[in-house]
Scaffold this active site. Structure first.
Site, PDB file in Angstrom:
ATOM      1  N   SER A 103      -4.543  -4.147 -16.505  1.00  0.00           N
ATOM      2  CA  SER A 103      -4.850  -5.120 -15.452  1.00  0.00           C
ATOM      3  C   SER A 103      -6.310  -5.072 -15.050  1.00  0.00           C
ATOM      4  O   SER A 103      -6.937  -4.002 -15.060  1.00  0.00           O
ATOM      5  CB  SER A 103      -3.994  -4.790 -14.237  1.00  0.00           C
ATOM      6  OG  SER A 103      -4.407  -5.538 -13.128  1.00  0.00           O
TER       7      SER A 103
ATOM      8  N   LYS B 257      -2.310   1.983 -13.950  1.00  0.00           N
ATOM      9  CA  LYS B 257      -2.713   1.351 -15.221  1.00  0.00           C
ATOM     10  C   LYS B 257      -3.857   2.143 -15.861  1.00  0.00           C
ATOM     11  O   LYS B 257      -3.870   2.392 -17.060  1.00  0.00           O
ATOM     12  CB  LYS B 257      -3.132  -0.104 -14.979  1.00  0.00           C
ATOM     13  CG  LYS B 257      -1.981  -1.008 -14.542  1.00  0.00           C
ATOM     14  CD  LYS B 257      -0.990  -1.192 -15.683  1.00  0.00           C
ATOM     15  CE  LYS B 257       0.212  -2.025 -15.294  1.00  0.00           C
ATOM     16  NZ  LYS B 257       1.185  -2.174 -16.380  1.00  0.00           N
TER      17      LYS B 257
ATOM     18  N   TYR C 247      -1.466   0.793  -7.674  1.00  0.00           N
ATOM     19  CA  TYR C 247      -0.987   0.067  -8.859  1.00  0.00           C
ATOM     20  C   TYR C 247      -2.054   0.094  -9.969  1.00  0.00           C
ATOM     21  O   TYR C 247      -1.771   0.456 -11.111  1.00  0.00           O
ATOM     22  CB  TYR C 247      -0.639  -1.384  -8.476  1.00  0.00           C
ATOM     23  CG  TYR C 247      -0.598  -2.303  -9.655  1.00  0.00           C
ATOM     24  CD1 TYR C 247       0.475  -2.269 -10.539  1.00  0.00           C
ATOM     25  CD2 TYR C 247      -1.652  -3.187  -9.911  1.00  0.00           C
ATOM     26  CE1 TYR C 247       0.498  -3.097 -11.648  1.00  0.00           C
ATOM     27  CE2 TYR C 247      -1.632  -4.011 -11.008  1.00  0.00           C
ATOM     28  CZ  TYR C 247      -0.562  -3.968 -11.882  1.00  0.00           C
ATOM     29  OH  TYR C 247      -0.554  -4.774 -12.977  1.00  0.00           O
TER      30      TYR C 247
ATOM     31  N   GLY D 148      -7.935  -5.910   0.747  1.00  0.00           N
ATOM     32  CA  GLY D 148      -8.192  -5.541  -0.652  1.00  0.00           C
ATOM     33  C   GLY D 148      -8.508  -6.704  -1.580  1.00  0.00           C
ATOM     34  O   GLY D 148      -8.724  -6.495  -2.777  1.00  0.00           O
TER      35      GLY D 148
HETATM   36  N1  UFG Z   1      -2.777 -15.743  -2.062  1.00  0.00           N
HETATM   37  C1  UFG Z   1      -2.605 -16.551  -0.949  1.00  0.00           C
HETATM   38  N2  UFG Z   1      -1.345 -16.699  -0.470  1.00  0.00           N
HETATM   39  C2  UFG Z   1      -0.249 -16.088  -1.026  1.00  0.00           C
HETATM   40  C3  UFG Z   1      -0.446 -15.264  -2.150  1.00  0.00           C
HETATM   41  C4  UFG Z   1      -1.725 -15.115  -2.650  1.00  0.00           C
HETATM   42  O1  UFG Z   1      -3.547 -17.119  -0.418  1.00  0.00           O
HETATM   43  O2  UFG Z   1       0.862 -16.271  -0.508  1.00  0.00           O
HETATM   44  C5  UFG Z   1      -4.131 -15.589  -2.603  1.00  0.00           C
HETATM   45  C6  UFG Z   1      -4.601 -14.150  -2.637  1.00  0.00           C
HETATM   46  O3  UFG Z   1      -5.155 -13.788  -1.392  1.00  0.00           O
HETATM   47  C7  UFG Z   1      -5.604 -14.196  -3.767  1.00  0.00           C
HETATM   48  C8  UFG Z   1      -5.051 -15.267  -4.710  1.00  0.00           C
HETATM   49  O4  UFG Z   1      -4.122 -16.017  -3.934  1.00  0.00           O
HETATM   50  O5  UFG Z   1      -6.834 -14.638  -3.283  1.00  0.00           O
HETATM   51  C9  UFG Z   1      -4.314 -14.689  -5.896  1.00  0.00           C
HETATM   52  O6  UFG Z   1      -3.389 -13.738  -5.410  1.00  0.00           O
HETATM   53  P1  UFG Z   1      -2.279 -13.057  -6.320  1.00  0.00           P
HETATM   54  O7  UFG Z   1      -1.508 -12.145  -5.432  1.00  0.00           O
HETATM   55  O8  UFG Z   1      -1.527 -14.101  -7.058  1.00  0.00           O
HETATM   56  O9  UFG Z   1      -3.128 -12.286  -7.389  1.00  0.00           O
HETATM   57  P2  UFG Z   1      -4.276 -11.186  -7.210  1.00  0.00           P
HETATM   58  O10 UFG Z   1      -5.561 -11.839  -7.586  1.00  0.00           O
HETATM   59  O11 UFG Z   1      -4.235 -10.532  -5.914  1.00  0.00           O
HETATM   60  O12 UFG Z   1      -3.839 -10.103  -8.251  1.00  0.00           O
HETATM   61  C10 UFG Z   1      -3.347 -10.437  -9.538  1.00  0.00           C
HETATM   62  C11 UFG Z   1      -2.270  -9.431  -9.919  1.00  0.00           C
HETATM   63  C12 UFG Z   1      -2.897  -8.075 -10.062  1.00  0.00           C
HETATM   64  C13 UFG Z   1      -4.050  -8.131 -11.008  1.00  0.00           C
HETATM   65  C14 UFG Z   1      -5.035  -9.171 -10.570  1.00  0.00           C
HETATM   66  C15 UFG Z   1      -6.113  -9.268 -11.580  1.00  0.00           C
HETATM   67  O13 UFG Z   1      -1.244  -9.408  -8.958  1.00  0.00           O
HETATM   68  O14 UFG Z   1      -1.934  -7.214 -10.606  1.00  0.00           O
HETATM   69  O15 UFG Z   1      -4.383 -10.414 -10.445  1.00  0.00           O
HETATM   70  O16 UFG Z   1      -6.930 -10.352 -11.376  1.00  0.00           O
HETATM   71  F1  UFG Z   1      -4.681  -6.956 -11.047  1.00  0.00           F
END
Ligand code: UFG
Length: 322
Positions: free
Chosen positions: A118, A146, A142, A285
């Site tokens: 990841s 990895k 998490y 985060g």
């Molecule tokens: N987000 C919202 N509302 C929600 C869910 C997410 O605004 O209900 C936003 C988050 O704040 C973030 C974006 O949408 O800015 C993407 O969020 P995700 O939770 O879909 O994905 P992340 O970027 O946080 O993380 C994902 C995976 C991780 C991985 C990462 C790598 O969950 O395991 O991508 O880019 F490491």
């Protein structure tokens, strides 16, 4: 004889797409999954299935002894927030479980593993797009699990036990265009499935976390890569390992940045109606921008994502509802 691949976590969201790609390319596929988050409907015709948990060394060893030529390992827990509350659960599943896989491989003389890693290993980006030389400053447990397995694979490879491809995914989205994969994630934590639940009425509304980031529209920017493109990279990586036996670590992303608001707007266009959402506080985060430099994946594998248009990507998800 066709190469026979054990896909750990093959009934999950990304694993099922990997399974499909392997079958289409003529591999024999043995899915190993405990169905804790995977779905039996994701096990495709032509694949064999063993229901087992990677913590169960006996079952794993039995599966690994069945003339396996290579492994794709995607069996893991993946909720970042949960990993910060229950690290012990992530240590056991993601670290101990993965070590069990590596050891079962060594015990049975299986040499090649493609590992689902990841972008989370990098932590807060010091620059974007992120290449593989970016410092590793993992900030959640998490991501640490990895990285821990990457390091173990590096050691096992150095000691001549196996060779590996560590694939660092950015934000996986979409579904196979032909609708052959239909299993949905339960209790999704990621943006796209949450939006889809709002689109289908399964949830009343959702929140955009933060609109005061230093980005084009104030919402976070991510690199959304289609799951079928990710799947393709796995078969390319496996073939490369089988042919050359040299380990490598790669980012998998499109290099394109899309904001949360752009995803929401594109979804509204695809579904042809407004979604119910609000703006909430920033989520702890979250970096403002996280995009991949995926040049190395092109150089090493000749891999280039086919899907670069977010609307087209979202349509592959929405199509499942039509
Ligand atoms: N987000 C919202 N509302 C929600 C869910 C997410 O605004 O209900 C936003 C988050 O704040 C973030 C974006 O949408 O800015 C993407 O969020 P995700 O939770 O879909 O994905 P992340 O970027 O946080 O993380 C994902 C995976 C991780 C991985 C990462 C790598 O969950 O395991 O991508 O880019 F490491």
């Amino acid at each position: 004889m066709a190469n026979r691949i054990l896909v750990a976590g093959g009934a999950g969201y990304i694993g099922s797409h990997v399974q499909k790609q392997l079958l289409e390319e003529g591999f024999e596929v043995l899915v190993f999954d405990d169905l804790s988050s995977g779905d039996e409907v994701n096990i495709l015709d032509g694949a064999e299935f063993i229901r087992g948990n990677i913590l169960d060394k006996d079952v794993l060893d039995m599966a690994m002894s069945q003339d396996i030529d290579g492994v794709v390992h995607l069996a893991a827990k993946k909720a970042v927030g949960e990993s910060m509350v229950y690290p012990e659960m992530y240590a056991e599943n993601n670290i101990s479980g993965s070590i069990n896989i590596l050891n079962a491989m060594v015990n049975n003389g299986v040499k090649h593993i493609v590992f689902s890693s990841s972008a989370a290993v990098y932590g807060m980006p010091q620059y974007v797009p992120i290449d593989e030389k970016h410092p590793i400053n993992t900030i959640n447990y998490y991501g640490y699990t990895k990285r821990a397995i990457e390091e173990n694979m590096e050691w096992y490879a150095r000691l001549g036990k196996l060779d590996f491809a560590a694939l660092r995914y950015f934000n996986a989205v979409g579904y196979a265009k032909d609708k052959s994969i239909r299993g949905k994630e339960r209790n999704p934590q990621n943006l796209m499935p949450i939006i889809m639940e709002a689109a289908t009425g399964k949830r009343e509304k959702f929140s955009i976390f933060g609109n005061d980031y230093d980005t084009k529209d104030g919402t976070c920017v991510r690199d959304y890569v289609h799951v079928s493109d990710l799947a393709k990279a796995h078969t390319l990586a496996l073939k490369k390992l089988m042919a050359e036996g040299q380990s490598f670590t790669l980012n998998l992303g499109t290099g394109l940045g899309t904001s949360v608001k752009e995803i929401v707007d594109a979804t509204e266009k695809v579904i042809e109606r407004k979604l119910n959402y609000d703006y909430a506080e920033r989520r702890a985060g979250d970096p403002a921008t996280l995009t991949a430099n995926a040049k190395k994946a092109y150089e090493v594998l000749g891999w280039k994502p086919e899907y670069t248009d977010v609307e087209e990507i979202i349509r592959t998800v929405w199509n499942l509802e039509l």
